[in-house]
Enzyme design. Structure first.
Site, PDB file in Angstrom:
ATOM      1  N   LYS A 142      27.811   0.788 -65.475  1.00  0.00           N
ATOM      2  CA  LYS A 142      26.531   0.242 -65.935  1.00  0.00           C
ATOM      3  C   LYS A 142      25.501   1.371 -65.973  1.00  0.00           C
ATOM      4  O   LYS A 142      25.461   2.214 -65.061  1.00  0.00           O
ATOM      5  CB  LYS A 142      26.082  -0.880 -64.974  1.00  0.00           C
ATOM      6  CG  LYS A 142      24.815  -1.615 -65.436  1.00  0.00           C
ATOM      7  CD  LYS A 142      24.502  -2.820 -64.535  1.00  0.00           C
ATOM      8  CE  LYS A 142      23.224  -3.555 -64.971  1.00  0.00           C
ATOM      9  NZ  LYS A 142      22.928  -4.735 -64.144  1.00  0.00           N
ATOM     10  N   SER A 179      23.201 -11.038 -62.025  1.00  0.00           N
ATOM     11  CA  SER A 179      23.519 -10.127 -63.132  1.00  0.00           C
ATOM     12  C   SER A 179      24.963  -9.651 -63.208  1.00  0.00           C
ATOM     13  O   SER A 179      25.354  -9.033 -64.193  1.00  0.00           O
ATOM     14  CB  SER A 179      22.595  -8.910 -63.094  1.00  0.00           C
ATOM     15  OG  SER A 179      21.299  -9.283 -63.498  1.00  0.00           O
ATOM     16  N   SER A 197      22.077  -9.306 -66.316  1.00  0.00           N
ATOM     17  CA  SER A 197      21.723  -8.093 -67.020  1.00  0.00           C
ATOM     18  C   SER A 197      22.910  -7.173 -67.317  1.00  0.00           C
ATOM     19  O   SER A 197      22.806  -6.322 -68.184  1.00  0.00           O
ATOM     20  CB  SER A 197      20.688  -7.328 -66.211  1.00  0.00           C
ATOM     21  OG  SER A 197      21.257  -6.849 -64.997  1.00  0.00           O
TER      22      SER A 197
END
Lengths: 494, 482
Positions: A76, A175, A151
């Site tokens: 990420k 998330s 997210s």
């Protein structure tokens, strides 16, 4: 091969059936083919990635491979990785090249894993659809018209579309789990403090926690073995003995006490979601689990509490992006104040600004007690609810998200609807508990597409190994987790 | 109307740790800009603070030194504001729960004019740990401002007093006392030029005899005692004049301009920031146990108050002398070493506060730079005590020692300053003097007492100052039948 488990891939690498370079190239080829459409990755650097793969092959040949040596992992874009552009999904950091490695990145490097690229995400991890990313939305591999959740939407799409062997995510209010649910794979948010936050760009420090996003509970366990562990550079990192998260995978579930919070089945849940969840719980009964109704009376307050505390911390955490030392600086300004205002106005997107404003407001003199302090008090009550519940059960189960993946744009202009996406996940972050999402079936969309539904498993503090066991046993008798979307052939391909 | 000034101080003391309060970067002063700024110092995305235990030890030491409550649990908070030299956009400080609570120091306010010296207790409200900001550098690059983050993250202990001081003299006496104390316990180098010890002074005035505090103005960043004195005096006058002219005082932050000797408002209360303090979620509450306190207590030097009392009882020094000798740790140490090396306490005290201090002052040297060591001073005092030299001769010897002409005995020999104490030799000298000054002898016998002193003088002169004066007196008396 793209569907193989991490264990299988490691065996193939060890047996020289494939090299890390070949494996990595396979994924890079898929990324090159599908990423232009799906937009799961923000940054790719094939040379750097392949160099790591080559080094992994040398290590494997030398006979000192770990479980993840040579395995291509998507990171990420919230983790600083030296030499990599690390944007956190924001224009503010569009050109920021991290000069140091996050603890998580270091751990994967030490394990000999290959960094496949940096994945797309909601700006500064603020969002539940990946639509707040400055680098554009991400398409849900099950239905390109839908969002992957957020997210960690890029990592989610990458795992689901098999654009990586596994990925990392972070979870502040859901998330990891919500995108895992919307994209149909297994994701784990560990107990707060189990994975070091050093080098992980902060959104809400007291809630942020990194974890694995992968195709199965077993894969998540192997990822956890690399990610978890004490780090003296993070004062909130817990100094505990190193665990083997695979140790309990094969334990039978006979006698497992599953708590079902009545609040999770009363409110907000879409019938299409409710059905697969109930079936999954039935499956657990078949596996020997005992069902116990529990109550989390303060869970309805989770969202308001979260939207006081997380923005409060965020408003302060994001103050460093001032255009002075790095990051976006307005090209023209008249004085210092003008530089601050323009740089931040240009560098941050609407959702980030909204949360900075909320956070600044709730911390202001005269409002602090009514909002921030009150929210902290309720946060303790929410944690106490779980404490009480875990006296009666071993794990708690319920839906991960109120519904399946929604259409891009559907909630983008309605922040409150978007915030409700995290209805079931947020309390877990507020309490600092570990939570997972496990594929539990599909609901069919109005246009006839199968959309994944995730079962949430919440464990007591440090019970990750048991939760992984609970998920793994379910995955031995179901194949929801093994199902992958059929991707349309990318344009221009044969 | 008679006015009363009310003063409280906030002092930022830079703690003497090798590394910063929340990172491993060095704290050494004067390095090239930004060479001591690690990723934490420049607040890169993703970095986190880790508390330096040494800074905590310093805070505990201070708490013990001012007999304060040391909080078993204190909390770091974020003070949010934007400034280019504040890399995170917030300063990590302590707000509601500081590490050190209420304590006190006793100050000696020196005599001024017809006002006698006096002691006063100044109450400490609190002391808290925090990080320093960096520095803006103007003019290094044409048309631009630079930022040097070497200082960012340097540990500070901010020490806050109650509004207990009633004159500039008291404020300065407190500041000096605190300045000495933090050096005494080794937590601060005290270097005011380098900003290691900076005072903010809150000043307000009120009609004498009233209780209600006036509106205060805060004079920021005073880095010399002289400026502090001037700034408070100016500010006090200004406030009184403003009120007497019918004006009102607005709460404000002011700066002192040493060139004009005036204070000038920097920002008013309306412009003041709302710092939006909240507990820093990146740091756990700071817990200090009784065991921690005991451990730090064991590292504490004897404190000035205790040492002063000991000097009075153990050495029979006056309270004034004992206070003077314990005004600084190095002075006290020098005195103790002198006594330990065999000197008598009272002459040692006199010489340390007299000749040594005078020389150091004149040459603007510190004790560490003194050419005469405590051991050397003791050997000189021993030669006075054993009658080898007179007090007068000792002054010459000291001068020579100061100038690096050698050790005591060598100088006495070289200069021939050894006192004559041989009775035979002194009798012979006196016989000669009596023979040569028959007129004086007659005068003495006629009752003129002064003649005796004149004869002593003659004898000393004849001995070239080397005769032991006490013996000369004795022998002369005997010979004259006095």
């Amino acid at each position: 091969m793209i569907n193989s488990s991490l264990k299988t891939l490691a065996q193939m690498l060890a047996n020289k059936e494939i090299s890390s370079v070949e494996l990595t190239q396979t994924f890079l080829n898929r990324i090159d083919a599908y990423n232009p459409e799906i937009n799961a990755y923000i940054s790719l650097d094939h040379d750097r990635t392949l160099a790591q793969a080559k080094a992994a092959d040398v290590r494997i040949a030398a006979g000192n491979a770990t479980a993840l040596t040579g395995i291509p992992i998507a990171q990420k874009d919230i983790f600083c990785a030296q030499g990599w552009k690390t944007t956190c999904g924001s224009k503010m950091l569009e050109n920021f090249i991290a000069p140091y490695d996050a603890h998580v990145i270091t751990q994967f490097d030490h394990a000999g894993a290959v960094n496949l690229g940096k994945t797309n995400m909601d700006e500064f991890a603020m969002g539940s659809s990946n639509e707040t990313s400055y680098f554009g939305g991400v398409k849900n591999p099950w239905d390109f018209s839908r969002v992957p959740g957020g997210s960690s939407g890029g990592s989610a799409a990458a795992v689901a579309a098999r654009l990586c062997a596994a990925a990392t995510g972070t979870d502040t209010g859901g998330s990891i789990r919500q995108p895992a649910s919307l994209c149909g794979f297994t994701g784990l948010k560990p107990t707060y403090g189990v994975v070091s936050r050093y080098g992980m760009i902060a959104f809400a420090s007291s809630l942020d926690q990194a974890g694995p996003m992968a195709k199965s509970a077993e894969d998540c366990a192997l990822m956890m073995n690399v990610m978890a562990g004490f780090d003296e550079r993070d004062s909130t990192s817990l100094n505990r003995e190193k665990e083997d998260y695979t140790r309990d995978l094969n334990k039978p579930l006979q006698g497992l006490r599953v708590g079902l919070p009545k609040e999770f089945f009363d409110i907000g849940i879409d019938p299409s979601t409710k059905d697969p969840i109930e079936k999954a719980i039935q499956k657990y009964q078949e596996l020997g689990a005992e069902l116990i109704e529990i109550s989390l009376p303060h869970s309805s307050l989770s969202i308001p509490v979260y939207y006081v505390l997380a923005p409060a911390e965020a408003s302060s955490n994001l103050s460093r992006y001032d255009g002075v030392r790095y990051g976006h600086r307005a090209s023209e300004y008249t004085d210092l104040m003008d530089m601050y205002c323009k740089s931040r106005a240009e560098g941050f997107g609407a959702e980030v600004k909204r949360r900075i404003l909320i956070g600044t407001y709730v911390l202001s003199a005269g409002y602090y007690d009514a909002y921030y302090l009150k929210a902290q008090q309720i946060r303790r009550l929410i944690a106490q609810d779980f404490e009480e519940a875990f006296k009666k059960c071993d794990v708690i189960m319920g839906p991960t998200a109120p519904s399946t993946a929604f259409k891009a744009g559907q909630k983008a202009d309605d922040p409150v609807a978007m915030y409700l996406e995290d209805l079931y996940t947020i309390a877990v972050n507020l309490a600092g508990l570990p939570g997972m999402s496990v594929p539990a079936g599909f609901a069919t969309s109005a246009d006839g597409k199968p959309l994944p539904v995730g079962l949430q498993i919440i464990g007591n503090y440090f019970d990750e190994a048991r939760m992984l066991n609970v998920a793994h046993q379910y995955q031995q008798v179901t194949d929801w987790h093994a199902q992958a979307p059929t991707l349309d052939k990318p344009e221009g391909s044969a | 109307m008679e006015w009363e000034v009310v003063i409280g101080l906030e002092t930022h003391t830079q703690l003497r740790t090798n590394t910063k309060i929340f990172s491993g970067a060095s704290t050494t002063y004067g390095a090239e800009p930004n060479t001591q700024a690690c990723e934490v110092s420049i607040a890169l995305p993703g970095v986190l603070p880790v508390l330096n235990k040494e800074a905590v030890n310093c805070a505990i030491k201070f708490g013990l030194a001012v007999n304060a409550e040391i909080a078993p649990r204190s909390v770091f908070a974020r003070k949010n504001y934007f400034y280019p030299d504040l890399p995170k956009g917030y300063q990590i400080s302590q707000y509601e729960l500081p590490v050190v609570g209420k304590g006190a120091v006793t100050i000696q306010v020196p005599a001024v004019g017809k006002n006698a010296a006096y002691e006063k207790v100044i109450n400490i409200t609190r002391a808290h740990l925090e990080e320093d900001a960096g520095k803006s550098v103007h003019g290094a690059v044409e048309g631009m401002s630079g930022i040097d983050l070497n200082r960012a993250g340097t540990p500070l202990l901010e020490i806050v007093t109650e509004p207990d001081m009633r004159s500039a003299a008291e404020a300065v006496a407190y500041a000096k006392k605190l300045h000495e104390l933090v050096q005494w316990i080794g937590i601060c180098d005290g270097n005011m030029q380098e900003g290691s010890f900076r005072c903010d002074v809150n000043v307000s005035v009120r009609p004498k005899g009233t209780e209600k505090l006036g509106t205060r103005r805060e004079i920021k960043n005073l880095n010399s005692f002289k400026f502090m004195q001037q700034a408070i005096e100016y500010e006090t006058r200004w406030q009184i004049e403003t009120l007497e002219d019918g004006g009102t005082i607005q709460q404000a932050t002011v700066l002192f301009n040493p060139d004009t000797g005036e204070t000038r408002a920097m920002r008013s209360k309306e412009e003041a920031n709302d710092y939006r303090y909240f507990p820093d979620p990146d740091l756990l509450p700071l817990e200090i146990t009784e065991a921690d306190k005991t451990r730090v207590q064991a590292q504490m030097p004897e404190l000035p108050e205790a040492m002063k009392l000991r000097f009075e009882t153990q050495f029979g020094l006056t309270s004034y002398d004992a206070a003077s000798l314990t005004a600084s740790r190095e002075l006290a140490q020098y005195f103790v070493e002198t006594v330990d090396a065999g000197a008598e306490a009272k002459p040692a005290a006199n010489w340390v506060m007299g000749a040594i201090s005078a020389k150091l002052n004149a040459e603007e040297k510190s004790l560490a730079e003194s050419p005469v060591s405590s051991v050397s001073l003791a050997s000189l005092l021993k030669r006075i005590a054993d009658n080898t030299i007179s007090n007068n001769a000792a002054k010459q010897v000291f001068e020579a020692m100061w100038n690096g002409e050698g050790e005591v005995d060598a100088i006495i020999d070289a200069k021939g300053l050894k006192q004559v104490s041989d009775t035979g030799a002194i009798e012979a000298i006196i016989d000669e003097v009596l023979a040569a000054n028959a007129a004086m002898v007659e005068e003495f016998k006629a009752g003129k007492e002064k003649a005796f002193n004149a004869l002593v003088g003659q004898a000393m002169k004849a001995s070239k100052g080397k005769a032991n004066p006490a013996q000369v007196n004795e022998v002369l008396k005997k010979k004259l039948g006095a």
